[in-house]
Design a protein around this motif. Structure first.
Motif, PDB file in Angstrom:
ATOM      1  N   HIS A  93      -1.049 -10.993 -15.171  1.00  0.00           N
ATOM      2  CA  HIS A  93       0.103 -10.127 -14.906  1.00  0.00           C
ATOM      3  C   HIS A  93      -0.013  -9.470 -13.532  1.00  0.00           C
ATOM      4  CE1 HIS A  93       2.034 -10.544 -18.761  1.00  0.00           C
ATOM      5  NE2 HIS A  93       0.964 -10.117 -19.424  1.00  0.00           N
ATOM      6  N   VAL A  94      -1.214  -9.051 -13.158  1.00  0.00           N
ATOM      7  CA  VAL A  94      -1.417  -8.466 -11.831  1.00  0.00           C
ATOM      8  C   VAL A  94      -0.991  -9.456 -10.752  1.00  0.00           C
ATOM      9  CG1 VAL A  94      -3.161  -7.701 -10.166  1.00  0.00           C
ATOM     10  CG2 VAL A  94      -3.222  -6.852 -12.526  1.00  0.00           C
ATOM     11  N   ALA A  95      -1.409 -10.694 -10.887  1.00  0.00           N
ATOM     12  CA  ALA A  95      -1.039 -11.707  -9.900  1.00  0.00           C
ATOM     13  C   ALA A  95       0.475 -11.878  -9.838  1.00  0.00           C
ATOM     14  CB  ALA A  95      -1.709 -13.035 -10.239  1.00  0.00           C
ATOM     15  N   ALA A  96       1.132 -11.874 -11.000  1.00  0.00           N
ATOM     16  CA  ALA A  96       2.584 -12.093 -11.032  1.00  0.00           C
ATOM     17  C   ALA A  96       3.349 -10.926 -10.424  1.00  0.00           C
ATOM     18  CB  ALA A  96       3.035 -12.329 -12.471  1.00  0.00           C
ATOM     19  N   VAL A  97       2.985  -9.683 -10.803  1.00  0.00           N
ATOM     20  CA  VAL A  97       3.782  -8.549 -10.322  1.00  0.00           C
ATOM     21  C   VAL A  97       3.502  -8.243  -8.854  1.00  0.00           C
ATOM     22  CG1 VAL A  97       4.032  -7.571 -12.628  1.00  0.00           C
ATOM     23  CG2 VAL A  97       2.182  -6.751 -11.145  1.00  0.00           C
ATOM     24  N   THR A  98       2.295  -8.518  -8.389  1.00  0.00           N
ATOM     25  CA  THR A  98       2.037  -8.289  -6.964  1.00  0.00           C
ATOM     26  C   THR A  98       2.706  -9.365  -6.117  1.00  0.00           C
ATOM     27  OG1 THR A  98      -0.123  -9.391  -7.155  1.00  0.00           O
ATOM     28  CG2 THR A  98      -0.089  -6.998  -7.317  1.00  0.00           C
ATOM     29  N   ALA A  99       2.754 -10.596  -6.615  1.00  0.00           N
ATOM     30  CA  ALA A  99       3.497 -11.639  -5.908  1.00  0.00           C
ATOM     31  C   ALA A  99       4.977 -11.289  -5.852  1.00  0.00           C
ATOM     32  CB  ALA A  99       3.298 -12.988  -6.601  1.00  0.00           C
ATOM     33  N   ALA A 100       5.457 -10.549  -6.869  1.00  0.00           N
ATOM     34  CA  ALA A 100       6.856 -10.130  -6.900  1.00  0.00           C
ATOM     35  C   ALA A 100       7.119  -8.884  -6.068  1.00  0.00           C
ATOM     36  CB  ALA A 100       7.286  -9.886  -8.347  1.00  0.00           C
ATOM     37  N   GLY A 101       6.058  -8.273  -5.503  1.00  0.00           N
ATOM     38  CA  GLY A 101       6.264  -7.181  -4.564  1.00  0.00           C
ATOM     39  C   GLY A 101       5.781  -5.817  -4.981  1.00  0.00           C
ATOM     40  N   ALA A 102       5.109  -5.678  -6.120  1.00  0.00           N
ATOM     41  CA  ALA A 102       4.645  -4.362  -6.558  1.00  0.00           C
ATOM     42  C   ALA A 102       3.611  -3.789  -5.596  1.00  0.00           C
ATOM     43  CB  ALA A 102       4.044  -4.449  -7.964  1.00  0.00           C
ATOM     44  N   ASP A 103       3.684  -2.483  -5.368  1.00  0.00           N
ATOM     45  CA  ASP A 103       2.759  -1.797  -4.460  1.00  0.00           C
ATOM     46  C   ASP A 103       1.504  -1.311  -5.162  1.00  0.00           C
ATOM     47  OD1 ASP A 103       4.513  -1.808  -2.073  1.00  0.00           O
ATOM     48  OD2 ASP A 103       5.790  -0.563  -3.351  1.00  0.00           O
ATOM     49  N   ALA A 104       1.529  -1.242  -6.486  1.00  0.00           N
ATOM     50  CA  ALA A 104       0.372  -0.847  -7.293  1.00  0.00           C
ATOM     51  C   ALA A 104       0.614  -1.353  -8.698  1.00  0.00           C
ATOM     52  CB  ALA A 104       0.191   0.669  -7.293  1.00  0.00           C
ATOM     53  N   VAL A 105      -0.477  -1.448  -9.477  1.00  0.00           N
ATOM     54  CA  VAL A 105      -0.344  -1.881 -10.864  1.00  0.00           C
ATOM     55  C   VAL A 105      -0.868  -0.785 -11.783  1.00  0.00           C
ATOM     56  CG1 VAL A 105      -0.404  -4.342 -10.388  1.00  0.00           C
ATOM     57  CG2 VAL A 105      -2.564  -3.122 -10.751  1.00  0.00           C
ATOM     58  N   VAL A 106      -0.286  -0.722 -12.967  1.00  0.00           N
ATOM     59  CA  VAL A 106      -0.636   0.283 -13.957  1.00  0.00           C
ATOM     60  C   VAL A 106      -1.175  -0.454 -15.180  1.00  0.00           C
ATOM     61  CG1 VAL A 106       0.168   2.257 -15.293  1.00  0.00           C
ATOM     62  CG2 VAL A 106       1.200   1.751 -13.059  1.00  0.00           C
ATOM     63  N   VAL A 107      -2.385  -0.104 -15.601  1.00  0.00           N
ATOM     64  CA  VAL A 107      -3.129  -0.914 -16.570  1.00  0.00           C
ATOM     65  C   VAL A 107      -3.693  -0.024 -17.679  1.00  0.00           C
ATOM     66  CG1 VAL A 107      -5.113  -2.471 -16.843  1.00  0.00           C
ATOM     67  CG2 VAL A 107      -3.734  -2.571 -14.752  1.00  0.00           C
ATOM     68  N   THR A 108      -3.475  -0.434 -18.924  1.00  0.00           N
ATOM     69  CA  THR A 108      -4.069   0.264 -20.070  1.00  0.00           C
ATOM     70  C   THR A 108      -5.468  -0.285 -20.335  1.00  0.00           C
ATOM     71  OG1 THR A 108      -3.346  -1.306 -21.775  1.00  0.00           O
ATOM     72  CG2 THR A 108      -1.781   0.420 -21.134  1.00  0.00           C
ATOM     73  N   ALA A 109      -6.150   0.365 -21.282  1.00  0.00           N
ATOM     74  CA  ALA A 109      -7.364  -0.220 -21.846  1.00  0.00           C
ATOM     75  C   ALA A 109      -6.982  -1.492 -22.600  1.00  0.00           C
ATOM     76  CB  ALA A 109      -8.031   0.768 -22.796  1.00  0.00           C
ATOM     77  N   PRO A 110      -7.938  -2.410 -22.803  1.00  0.00           N
ATOM     78  CA  PRO A 110      -7.659  -3.557 -23.673  1.00  0.00           C
ATOM     79  C   PRO A 110      -7.284  -3.066 -25.077  1.00  0.00           C
ATOM     80  CG  PRO A 110      -9.755  -3.826 -22.522  1.00  0.00           C
ATOM     81  CD  PRO A 110      -9.325  -2.417 -22.306  1.00  0.00           C
ATOM     82  N   PHE A 111      -6.542  -3.886 -25.810  1.00  0.00           N
ATOM     83  CA  PHE A 111      -6.176  -3.478 -27.164  1.00  0.00           C
ATOM     84  C   PHE A 111      -6.107  -4.677 -28.091  1.00  0.00           C
ATOM     85  CE2 PHE A 111      -2.394  -3.805 -24.500  1.00  0.00           C
ATOM     86  CZ  PHE A 111      -1.504  -4.569 -25.227  1.00  0.00           C
ATOM     87  N   TYR A 112      -5.799  -4.419 -29.329  1.00  0.00           N
ATOM     88  CA  TYR A 112      -5.811  -5.338 -30.465  1.00  0.00           C
ATOM     89  C   TYR A 112      -7.215  -5.429 -31.066  1.00  0.00           C
ATOM     90  CZ  TYR A 112      -5.006  -9.262 -33.574  1.00  0.00           C
ATOM     91  OH  TYR A 112      -4.926 -10.060 -34.688  1.00  0.00           O
ATOM     92  N   THR A 113      -8.219  -5.768 -30.255  1.00  0.00           N
ATOM     93  CA  THR A 113      -9.597  -5.742 -30.742  1.00  0.00           C
ATOM     94  C   THR A 113     -10.224  -4.390 -30.406  1.00  0.00           C
ATOM     95  OG1 THR A 113     -10.401  -6.685 -28.666  1.00  0.00           O
ATOM     96  CG2 THR A 113      -9.895  -8.214 -30.457  1.00  0.00           C
ATOM     97  N   ARG A 114     -11.217  -3.986 -31.188  1.00  0.00           N
ATOM     98  CA  ARG A 114     -11.934  -2.740 -30.902  1.00  0.00           C
ATOM     99  C   ARG A 114     -12.734  -2.912 -29.612  1.00  0.00           C
ATOM    100  NH1 ARG A 114     -12.193   1.053 -34.928  1.00  0.00           N
ATOM    101  NH2 ARG A 114     -11.386   0.425 -36.963  1.00  0.00           N
ATOM    102  N   THR A 115     -12.666  -1.910 -28.750  1.00  0.00           N
ATOM    103  CA  THR A 115     -13.287  -2.021 -27.428  1.00  0.00           C
ATOM    104  C   THR A 115     -14.243  -0.853 -27.209  1.00  0.00           C
ATOM    105  OG1 THR A 115     -11.236  -3.023 -26.637  1.00  0.00           O
ATOM    106  CG2 THR A 115     -12.834  -2.347 -24.988  1.00  0.00           C
ATOM    107  N   HIS A 116     -15.456  -1.164 -26.803  1.00  0.00           N
ATOM    108  CA  HIS A 116     -16.467  -0.150 -26.498  1.00  0.00           C
ATOM    109  C   HIS A 116     -16.147   0.477 -25.141  1.00  0.00           C
ATOM    110  CE1 HIS A 116     -20.436   1.415 -25.341  1.00  0.00           C
ATOM    111  NE2 HIS A 116     -20.696   1.462 -26.637  1.00  0.00           N
ATOM    112  N   PRO A 117     -16.487   1.772 -24.934  1.00  0.00           N
ATOM    113  CA  PRO A 117     -16.239   2.382 -23.627  1.00  0.00           C
ATOM    114  C   PRO A 117     -16.803   1.586 -22.454  1.00  0.00           C
ATOM    115  CG  PRO A 117     -16.803   4.074 -25.206  1.00  0.00           C
ATOM    116  CD  PRO A 117     -16.964   2.766 -25.925  1.00  0.00           C
ATOM    117  N   ALA A 118     -17.971   0.975 -22.631  1.00  0.00           N
ATOM    118  CA  ALA A 118     -18.543   0.171 -21.547  1.00  0.00           C
ATOM    119  C   ALA A 118     -17.660  -1.035 -21.233  1.00  0.00           C
ATOM    120  CB  ALA A 118     -19.947  -0.295 -21.919  1.00  0.00           C
ATOM    121  N   GLU A 119     -17.003  -1.566 -22.265  1.00  0.00           N
ATOM    122  CA  GLU A 119     -16.103  -2.704 -22.055  1.00  0.00           C
ATOM    123  C   GLU A 119     -14.808  -2.263 -21.375  1.00  0.00           C
ATOM    124  OE1 GLU A 119     -17.539  -5.446 -25.809  1.00  0.00           O
ATOM    125  OE2 GLU A 119     -16.183  -3.756 -26.173  1.00  0.00           O
TER     126      GLU A 119
END
Length: 311
Positions: A93-119
């Motif tokens: 998604h980062v590659a797609a939205v930056t190719a489309a012209g975005a100046d920055a990307v906004v990203v959540t933590a991973p989800f659906y599976t349980r994720t450790h803070p280190a992950e």
């Protein structure tokens, strides 16, 4: 466009107008952008929660970013959500939205599976290493099931991995700890602190936030820009009055009958109904499987607008 360091002001999470058959209504999207720019906003955030990004196809997401970035043509920074379950999908998604012209990307933590803070930390480091633009963390535990740990955010800020935080956790005390931590952490200067709450923008700015990303600013960008300016001028009585007017307006998100629809259908339906009633967008449709507002519920949205002086 170079992202300001830190990003400040009112950055609406832009709604995505749809046609009755569920396609992106580009003319209405651009009319909404014009409405926001005329309101004096300081940036735009597309493909967030208020944008219904979770409901859009990849093709529709790319269309939104391309349309908005081309239309604003560098007048304002455009942040785009790159939100998905895992690191490889987010990097796509980062590659797609930056190719489309975005100046920055906004990203959540991973989800659906349980994720450790280190992950979570590893996720952000891997995404940032692959991103040609700044990465802003999106703390929205109601959607992804994980609260971003303050120490991880501060570590990633100090290391230059993250350029900022959009805090939609609803935890004002936790937000304060991050504000204080950024101030005291060497290397974290320039880290943008943005509240995602409609209701406590004045409080967040008083604590040291740089700006706000309130969904309601789609409906009343002038009001949130006015609130931001009052806070920056130190007119806290005026800011409190403006915040309370906006809190009353925010009541529109509850017009939907909870017996037949979820909170997202009610809130996003209200925002779009308000934009339609104000003549900004052509159709108030929300993405499937959300339930549309009834005629009576839409009338109630109109009453909120009238009480706020917007109709």
């Amino acid at each position: 466009m170079t992202l300001p360091t830190p990003l400040t002001g009112v950055v609406p999470p832009v709604c995505t107008p749809l046609t009755p058959d569920g396609e992106v209504d580009v003319p209405s999207l651009l009319a909404l952008v014009d409405h926001l720019v005329a309101g004096g906003v300081h940036g735009l955030f597309v493909l967030g929660s208020s944008s219904e990004a979770a409901y859009l196809t990849d093709r529709q997401r790319e269309l939104v970013v391309r349309a908005v970035t081309a239309h604003v043509a560098g007048q304002l920074p455009v942040l785009a959500g790159a939100i998905d379950m895992t690191t490889p999908r987010v990097r796509d998604h980062v590659a797609a939205v930056t190719a489309a012209g975005a100046d920055a990307v906004v990203v959540t933590a991973p989800f659906y599976t349980r994720t450790h803070p280190a992950e979570i930390a590893r996720h952000y480091r891997l995404v940032a290493a692959a991103s040609p633009v700044p990465v802003v963390a999106y703390d929205i535990p109601s959607a992804v099931g994980t609260k971003l740990p303050a120490e991880i955010l501060l570590e990633l800020a100090a290391d230059g991995v993250l350029a900022g935080l959009k805090d939609s956790s609803g935890d004002l005390g936790g937000f304060r700890r991050i504000v204080t931590g950024v101030r005291d952490r060497p290397g974290a200067s320039g880290f943008a602190l943005l509240t995602g709450s409609e209701l406590v923008v004045d409080s967040a700015l008083a604590l040291g936030a740089d700006g706000a990303v309130p969904g309601l600013s789609n409906v009343d960008p002038h009001g949130y820009v006015r609130l931001y300016r009052l806070c920056r001028a130190g007119d806290w009585d005026g800011a409190r009055a403006e915040q309370e007017r906006l809190c009353a307006l925010f009541g529109m998100v509850g017009v939907g009958d909870p017996a037949r629809m979820g909170g997202s259908s009610s809130a996003l339906g209200a925002f779009k109904a308000a934009l339609h009633l104000r003549g900004v967008i052509s159709c108030p449709a929300t993405a499937e499987p959300q339930v549309p507002l009834s005629g009576e519920e839409t009338e109630r949205v109109g009453k909120y607008l009238a009480a706020a002086g917007l109709l």
